[in-house]
Design a protein around this motif. Structure first.
Motif, PDB file in Angstrom:
ATOM      1  N   LEU A 155     -32.351 -54.198   8.324  1.00  0.00           N
ATOM      2  CA  LEU A 155     -31.897 -53.123   8.682  1.00  0.00           C
ATOM      3  C   LEU A 155     -33.029 -51.956   8.468  1.00  0.00           C
ATOM      4  O   LEU A 155     -33.448 -51.700   7.406  1.00  0.00           O
ATOM      5  CB  LEU A 155     -30.556 -52.727   8.588  1.00  0.00           C
ATOM      6  N   PRO A 156     -33.199 -51.034   9.488  1.00  0.00           N
ATOM      7  CA  PRO A 156     -34.480 -49.854   8.987  1.00  0.00           C
ATOM      8  C   PRO A 156     -33.549 -49.250   7.708  1.00  0.00           C
ATOM      9  O   PRO A 156     -32.504 -48.873   7.753  1.00  0.00           O
ATOM     10  CB  PRO A 156     -34.181 -49.062  10.202  1.00  0.00           C
ATOM     11  N   ARG A 157     -34.448 -48.655   6.664  1.00  0.00           N
ATOM     12  CA  ARG A 157     -34.057 -47.913   5.679  1.00  0.00           C
ATOM     13  C   ARG A 157     -33.613 -48.613   4.520  1.00  0.00           C
ATOM     14  O   ARG A 157     -33.709 -48.594   3.496  1.00  0.00           O
ATOM     15  CB  ARG A 157     -33.559 -46.603   5.949  1.00  0.00           C
ATOM     16  N   ARG A 158     -32.406 -49.384   5.179  1.00  0.00           N
ATOM     17  CA  ARG A 158     -31.637 -49.876   3.946  1.00  0.00           C
ATOM     18  C   ARG A 158     -32.130 -51.047   3.305  1.00  0.00           C
ATOM     19  O   ARG A 158     -31.873 -51.320   2.300  1.00  0.00           O
ATOM     20  CB  ARG A 158     -30.314 -50.590   4.656  1.00  0.00           C
ATOM     21  N   TRP A 159     -33.020 -51.825   3.880  1.00  0.00           N
ATOM     22  CA  TRP A 159     -33.959 -52.925   3.260  1.00  0.00           C
ATOM     23  C   TRP A 159     -34.587 -52.186   1.937  1.00  0.00           C
ATOM     24  O   TRP A 159     -34.791 -53.140   1.216  1.00  0.00           O
ATOM     25  CB  TRP A 159     -34.739 -53.609   4.396  1.00  0.00           C
ATOM     26  N   VAL A 160     -35.011 -51.340   1.956  1.00  0.00           N
ATOM     27  CA  VAL A 160     -35.735 -50.727   0.958  1.00  0.00           C
ATOM     28  C   VAL A 160     -35.003 -50.672  -0.390  1.00  0.00           C
ATOM     29  O   VAL A 160     -35.573 -50.994  -1.631  1.00  0.00           O
ATOM     30  CB  VAL A 160     -36.452 -49.289   1.247  1.00  0.00           C
ATOM     31  N   VAL A 161     -33.808 -50.300  -0.300  1.00  0.00           N
ATOM     32  CA  VAL A 161     -32.941 -49.961  -1.460  1.00  0.00           C
ATOM     33  C   VAL A 161     -32.543 -51.448  -1.915  1.00  0.00           C
ATOM     34  O   VAL A 161     -32.477 -51.797  -3.303  1.00  0.00           O
ATOM     35  CB  VAL A 161     -31.850 -49.060  -1.446  1.00  0.00           C
TER      36      VAL A 161
END
Length: 297
Positions: free
Chosen positions: A233-239
């Motif tokens: 998912l966009p953005r959430r994969w980063v954290v």
């Protein structure tokens, strides 16, 4: 802090005289380039007092060894300083908030190297429940019914590069929207981040509270209704990637600490080690092959 011998409790007022450092031999040891970054950020040695028996770099390497391998303090290899000395430094540095001071500096250095502003304006929040060992205090452990995990829950906020901004550890029974309040308050006081991405577990009254009290906007990134199975998912994969980086440090794969603040310190040391390695390397890991393999063209 555990009791240690009298000579080690006076190390804070000591000086270094003719000290021989141990050879670097473990994957967790700091490289020379890492040490150049970290050394100026450590508290200065006192100018008077009895000589220090061990180099601070050796002490730092011992702390990072514990974080990376997950071993007990008493199980430190014999080529490190005595575990009592290492643990004494660990506690003293935390009382002086050393990791809280080092983290924003090295994060800013890496952001500049990545072509970003040193101070982020957006963050991503997430939580992770981990099992608690028998050393975890009953006053700070609980059961996460959703994840079916008994122990503690760690909250982290990262920037959009996945670099740690702040962390908080509490009982696993704490709901995401409740545990988010203290870490978002800490984020508000320590950074200029006023826009945060989150998953659906943080939806609800937390959004109004953050907007009213902290002037911070929380955007919920929801799963698509048609999603089946795992999807990035966009953005959430980063954290989520950052949580994976952290749990690669075996001390963080399970919570062993008596106090939540010690767990938070372990998380910051893991983040500092990861960030300084990236600074010392000079380029992202995905570009390593480009830099190490001669071009055939």
């Amino acid at each position: 802090m555990v009791g240690v011998s009298g000579w080690s409790t006076r190390l804070g007022c000591s000086i270094v005289v003719g000290m021989q450092e141990r050879p670097r031999r473990y994957p967790s040891d700091t490289s020379d380039a890492q040490w150049v970054v970290i050394e100026p950020l450590l508290p200065p040695l006192a100018r008077r007092g009895r000589p220090v028996a061990h180099a601070r770099r050796d002490v730092l390497d011992a702390i990072l060894y514990v974080v990376r391998t997950g071993c007990a303090w008493r199980a430190l290899p014999v080529d490190f300083p005595p575990w009592q000395t290492v643990y004494w430094y660990f506690n003293q540095w935390e009382q002086q908030k050393v990791t809280e001071k080092i983290l924003p500096v090295v994060r800013g250095q890496l952001r500049i190297a990545e072509g970003r502003d040193p101070e982020p304006s957006a963050g991503i929040i997430d939580s992770q429940s981990v099992k608690g060992a028998d050393t975890v205090g009953q006053d700070s452990r609980g059961y996460d019914a959703g994840k079916k995990t008994g122990g503690r829950k760690r909250f982290i906020v990262t920037d959009t590069l996945g670099l740690l901004l702040t962390t908080m550890v509490c009982s696993a029974s704490v709901q995401d929207r409740d545990g988010a309040k203290p870490i978002l308050l800490n984020l508000y006081l320590r950074t200029r981040v006023r826009f945060v991405y989150a998953d659906a577990g943080f939806a609800g009254r937390l959004l109004d509270w953050a907007a009213t009290i902290l002037q911070t906007t929380i955007e919920i990134i929801r799963k698509p209704p048609e999603q089946r199975g795992f999807t990035v998912l966009p953005r959430r994969w980063v954290v989520e990637r950052t949580l994976a980086w952290l749990t690669a440090h075996r001390r963080l794969a399970r919570d062993y600490e008596r106090h939540p603040t010690t767990s938070e310190a372990m998380i910051r040391w893991a983040a500092i080690s990861t960030i300084t390695r990236r600074i010392a390397r000079g380029y992202p890991a995905t570009r390593q092959q480009k830099h190490t393999t001669p071009s055939t063209h």
